[in-house]
Design a protein around this motif. Structure first.
Motif, short mmCIF file in Angstrom:
data_model
loop_
_atom_site.label_atom_id
_atom_site.label_comp_id
_atom_site.label_asym_id
_atom_site.label_seq_id
_atom_site.Cartn_x
_atom_site.Cartn_y
_atom_site.Cartn_z
N LEU A 454 30.39 12.40 -79.83
CA LEU A 454 32.42 13.39 -80.27
C LEU A 454 32.21 12.89 -81.37
O LEU A 454 31.78 12.15 -81.83
CB LEU A 454 32.63 11.87 -79.22
N ASP A 455 32.67 14.39 -81.63
CA ASP A 455 33.38 14.14 -82.94
C ASP A 455 34.39 14.87 -83.28
O ASP A 455 35.17 15.44 -83.09
CB ASP A 455 31.52 15.21 -83.35
N VAL A 456 35.86 14.44 -84.66
CA VAL A 456 36.57 15.52 -84.54
C VAL A 456 35.74 16.25 -85.30
O VAL A 456 35.51 16.39 -86.80
CB VAL A 456 36.99 14.65 -85.65
N SER A 457 36.14 18.08 -85.51
CA SER A 457 35.51 19.08 -85.71
C SER A 457 36.16 18.76 -87.26
O SER A 457 36.82 18.76 -87.61
CB SER A 457 36.32 20.71 -85.03
N GLY A 458 35.28 19.55 -88.17
CA GLY A 458 35.26 19.74 -89.27
C GLY A 458 35.55 18.22 -89.96
O GLY A 458 36.04 18.43 -91.13
N ASN A 459 35.75 17.17 -89.35
CA ASN A 459 36.10 15.44 -90.40
C ASN A 459 37.53 15.94 -90.94
O ASN A 459 38.16 15.27 -91.48
CB ASN A 459 34.94 15.55 -91.86
N ALA A 460 37.86 17.16 -90.10
CA ALA A 460 39.72 17.29 -90.39
C ALA A 460 40.69 15.87 -89.91
O ALA A 460 40.52 15.21 -89.34
CB ALA A 460 39.87 18.54 -89.48
N THR A 461 41.75 15.83 -90.64
CA THR A 461 42.63 14.44 -90.42
C THR A 461 43.62 15.31 -89.42
O THR A 461 45.07 14.85 -89.06
CB THR A 461 43.23 13.84 -91.38
N ALA A 462 44.19 16.82 -89.48
CA ALA A 462 45.33 17.05 -88.82
C ALA A 462 45.36 16.95 -87.48
O ALA A 462 44.56 17.21 -87.03
CB ALA A 462 45.32 18.90 -89.23
N ASN A 463 46.71 17.24 -86.91
CA ASN A 463 47.17 17.55 -85.50
C ASN A 463 46.66 18.87 -84.86
O ASN A 463 46.34 19.98 -85.81
CB ASN A 463 48.62 16.97 -85.71
N GLY A 464 45.79 18.39 -83.82
CA GLY A 464 45.53 19.27 -83.21
C GLY A 464 44.44 20.43 -83.84
O GLY A 464 44.18 21.09 -82.94
N THR A 465 43.59 18.68 -84.32
CA THR A 465 42.10 19.32 -84.85
C THR A 465 41.22 19.07 -83.62
O THR A 465 41.48 18.26 -82.48
CB THR A 465 42.15 18.71 -85.58
N ALA A 466 40.18 19.93 -82.65
CA ALA A 466 39.96 20.63 -81.66
C ALA A 466 38.60 18.79 -81.99
O ALA A 466 38.36 18.84 -82.87
CB ALA A 466 38.78 21.36 -81.58
N VAL A 467 38.62 18.31 -80.90
CA VAL A 467 37.63 17.40 -80.41
C VAL A 467 36.38 17.94 -79.69
O VAL A 467 36.48 19.18 -78.81
CB VAL A 467 37.86 16.14 -80.05
N ALA A 468 35.18 17.37 -80.30
CA ALA A 468 34.13 18.27 -80.01
C ALA A 468 32.71 17.48 -79.85
O ALA A 468 33.19 16.26 -79.44
CB ALA A 468 33.28 20.00 -80.30
N ILE A 469 31.43 18.02 -79.58
CA ILE A 469 30.19 17.04 -79.38
C ILE A 469 29.66 17.98 -80.72
O ILE A 469 29.73 18.99 -81.54
CB ILE A 469 29.19 17.25 -79.07
N TRP A 470 28.62 16.41 -81.07
CA TRP A 470 28.01 17.57 -82.90
C TRP A 470 27.26 16.01 -82.56
O TRP A 470 27.09 14.97 -82.03
CB TRP A 470 28.70 17.12 -84.01
N ASP A 471 25.49 16.43 -83.33
CA ASP A 471 24.72 15.17 -83.62
C ASP A 471 25.78 14.50 -83.82
O ASP A 471 26.38 14.45 -85.02
CB ASP A 471 23.62 16.18 -84.29
N CYS A 472 24.56 13.21 -83.78
CA CYS A 472 25.17 11.91 -85.01
C CYS A 472 24.80 11.79 -85.57
O CYS A 472 24.19 11.86 -86.72
CB CYS A 472 24.80 10.84 -83.69
N THR A 473 26.54 11.56 -86.68
CA THR A 473 26.14 11.16 -88.40
C THR A 473 26.60 10.09 -89.15
O THR A 473 25.86 9.82 -90.39
CB THR A 473 26.67 12.72 -88.46
N GLY A 474 26.67 8.88 -87.98
CA GLY A 474 27.74 8.23 -88.28
C GLY A 474 28.63 8.47 -89.27
O GLY A 474 29.18 7.33 -89.64
N GLY A 475 29.42 9.70 -89.60
CA GLY A 475 30.30 10.01 -89.96
C GLY A 475 31.47 8.81 -89.45
O GLY A 475 31.64 8.87 -88.39
N GLY A 476 32.91 8.91 -90.43
CA GLY A 476 34.34 8.50 -90.17
C GLY A 476 34.36 9.07 -88.35
O GLY A 476 35.66 8.81 -88.00
N ASN A 477 34.29 10.37 -88.83
CA ASN A 477 34.76 11.86 -87.72
C ASN A 477 34.25 11.41 -86.83
O ASN A 477 34.73 12.48 -85.58
CB ASN A 477 35.20 13.43 -88.10
N GLN A 478 33.16 10.45 -86.24
CA GLN A 478 32.46 10.31 -85.21
C GLN A 478 33.17 8.75 -85.03
O GLN A 478 32.51 8.44 -83.30
CB GLN A 478 31.17 10.42 -84.67
#
Length: 526
Positions: A454-478
């Protein structure tokens, strides 16, 4: 009440807090971005102890003691002047004038003195034609007054709600001062004081650095508890730069030392501004030790994605928790009653995952112990125990579906697609692989047999940012933290997993949004 005419409104204001919980599913305004109050403000205000008896000598002596007592070293910055500081009339140019008897050196000289101590000076006005005590206030003179305060070197404005409002809404009156401060050329922290009215929950975060949530506090246990009980409905609004304000501290003013420790613990857990209201010059050693407890202050200054909130209510005993930025959990065990009571919770109840042992730091005893999961204390009447519990990582490990409290439907990957960027939504719970999530020690929510995150799209922080799936990267947005109250924090953005618009229909999209406590942000394993 501290302000002479407010008592008639106290019942109304108390009732006004109730709709906040009902409105919590609405999306609150964005935070004011003036780069101030990135952590809750710490300081002192004269009103609770001195009322209108404020003067230059008191302010100078308080600044001296704030340094010598260790308060400044503990993080306190602001020395704030409340009502009654001015002459009864503006001068011939229309400017506010400091009372010549109370402040013979003038405000610029006083600000210079306070700044020389490494501290900051605050002033008071009201969003009406007069202050609560009848002195000239700032409605219609916003820019003139903001410019004057900036020329004096003022760092903080407490802006009250008394006087004639000339038919203007609260939002209009407070936004006018916000904009005037921004144009003054000086960074001035803006503290809204309209007692939780005028739907400030909807516009306060975009307007002030803090906003009062209730009526005025008094130096007694009943007042502290009454204000505390109104806070859960406001919890989702807080964020760096924008804080709920349950009013100033009454530590050293009428409370017993036991009550004062509980009061300070709870205000710290709420990420509330910590503004001492006692006479610092004559405070007892016990009061000083409470106000300078840097471990408790550390909880107040730590932002782990949401302010503290009540997770268990057993009548006279309660459990309050707050996530910390490092994944630990701050806990307050509160005894509202008059007799000693044993209060217990557990690592799983407070939102920590499974571990063989946990570290438990007692913030008042300044000692550390370990537990296999039980957290318990014998708490005196009108008292509280406060801990930081570490260990276990993310709560609720294993593989599970996540059912939305508001919709009754499950978190779902649209169309059972495994393609990067496929959005998350809610759908009837059916046990399929696109609804089966596994929490990991790294804080991920993996899906499809751990192949996607599960991934916060584009590593964004704004309200309304979509949540999607992506390859696991270990990033803070996951990274997602499953909290004890049912909310799920997107760690990188410090926002909550949210069903758009509090919708309940199949296919409603999932996003991140400021944590509001609404049912569209509550999830349970299914």
């Amino acid at each position: 009440m501290r302000k002479f005419w407010r008592s008639a409104f106290s019942a109304v204001l108390a009732a006004a807090a109730v709709p906040i919980a009902l409105l919590s599913v609405q999306q609150p305004a964005q935070a004011l971005e003036n780069n101030l109050a990135r952590t809750p403000q710490l300081g002192w205000n004269d009103w609770n102890s001195f009322g209108c008896n404020v003067n230059e000598t008191l302010v100078r002596q308080t600044a001296d003691v704030m340094v010598s007592s260790g308060m400044a070293a503990a993080g306190y910055q602001y020395v704030n002047i409340d009502d009654c500081w001015s002459e009864w009339n503006r001068d011939s140019s229309g400017n506010l004038v400091p009372d010549h008897t109370k402040f013979p050196s003038g405000m610029k000289a006083l600000a210079d003195y306070v700044h020389g101590k490494g501290l900051k000076l605050g002033i008071y006005s009201s969003a009406g034609t007069t202050t609560c005590q009848g002195y000239p206030a700032s409605l219609g003179n916003e820019q003139r007054d903001a410019n004057l305060w900036a020329s004096w070197g003022i760092d903080y404005l407490k802006y009250d709600n008394c006087g004639d409002h000339q038919g203007r809404s609260g939002q209009d009156r407070y936004v006018a001062m916000r904009d005037a401060l921004a144009k003054s050329g000086r960074p001035i922290l803006f503290a809204i004081c309209n007692w939780g009215g005028d739907s400030v929950n909807q516009w306060g975060p975009a307007t002030g650095n803090s906003w009062r949530t209730t009526w005025d506090i008094q130096g007694n246990w009943g007042s502290v508890l009454g204000i505390l009980d109104a806070q859960p409905g406001w919890a989702g609004l807080a964020k760096p730069g924008a804080w709920n304000d349950p009013d100033m501290l009454e530590v050293g003013n009428g409370l017993s030392d036991t009550e004062a420790r509980a009061h300070f613990s709870l205000w710290a857990l709420l990420n509330a501004p910590l503004l001492a209201g006692n006479d610092l010059r004559t405070m007892s050693a016990a009061t000083r030790s409470i106000l300078t407890n840097t471990e408790v202050i550390g909880v107040n200054q730590d932002w782990g994605g949401r302010q503290g909130n009540r997770i268990a209510d057993y009548g006279d005993t309660e459990v309050w928790t707050k996530p910390m930025a490092n994944g630990s959990m701050a806990v307050v065990l509160l005894n509202r009653g008059s007799g000693t009571s044993t209060i217990s919770t557990s690592a799983s109840q407070i939102g920590l995952g499974s571990a063989s042992s946990y570290s438990v730091r007692d913030l008042w005893a300044h000692s550390t112990g370990t537990t296999s999961g039980a957290i318990s204390a014998s708490v005196p009447g009108h008292g509280a125990a406060m801990y930081v519990v570490t260990g276990g990582g993310v709560a609720n490990p294993g593989t599970f579906a996540l059912r939305g409290q508001g919709s009754g439907r499950c978190l779902d990957i649209t169309g059972a697609s495994q393609a990067n960027g496929t959005p998350a939504e809610i759908w009837d719970c059916h046990g399929g692989a696109n609804q089966a999530f596994t929490s990991t020690a790294a804080g991920e929510l993996r899906v499809y047999g751990n192949t996607k995150c599960l991934d916060v799209s584009g590593n964004a922080t704004a309200n309304g940012t979509a949540v999607a799936i992506w390859d696991c990267t270990g990033g803070g947005n996951q990274q997602f933290r499953l909290n004890g109250d049912g909310s799920i924090t997107a760690v990188g953005a410090n926002k909550c997993l949210d069903v758009n618009g509090a919708a309940t229909a199949n296919g409603s999209k999932v996003q991140i949004w400021d944590c509001s406590g609404g049912s569209n942000q509550k999830w349970a394993k299914a």
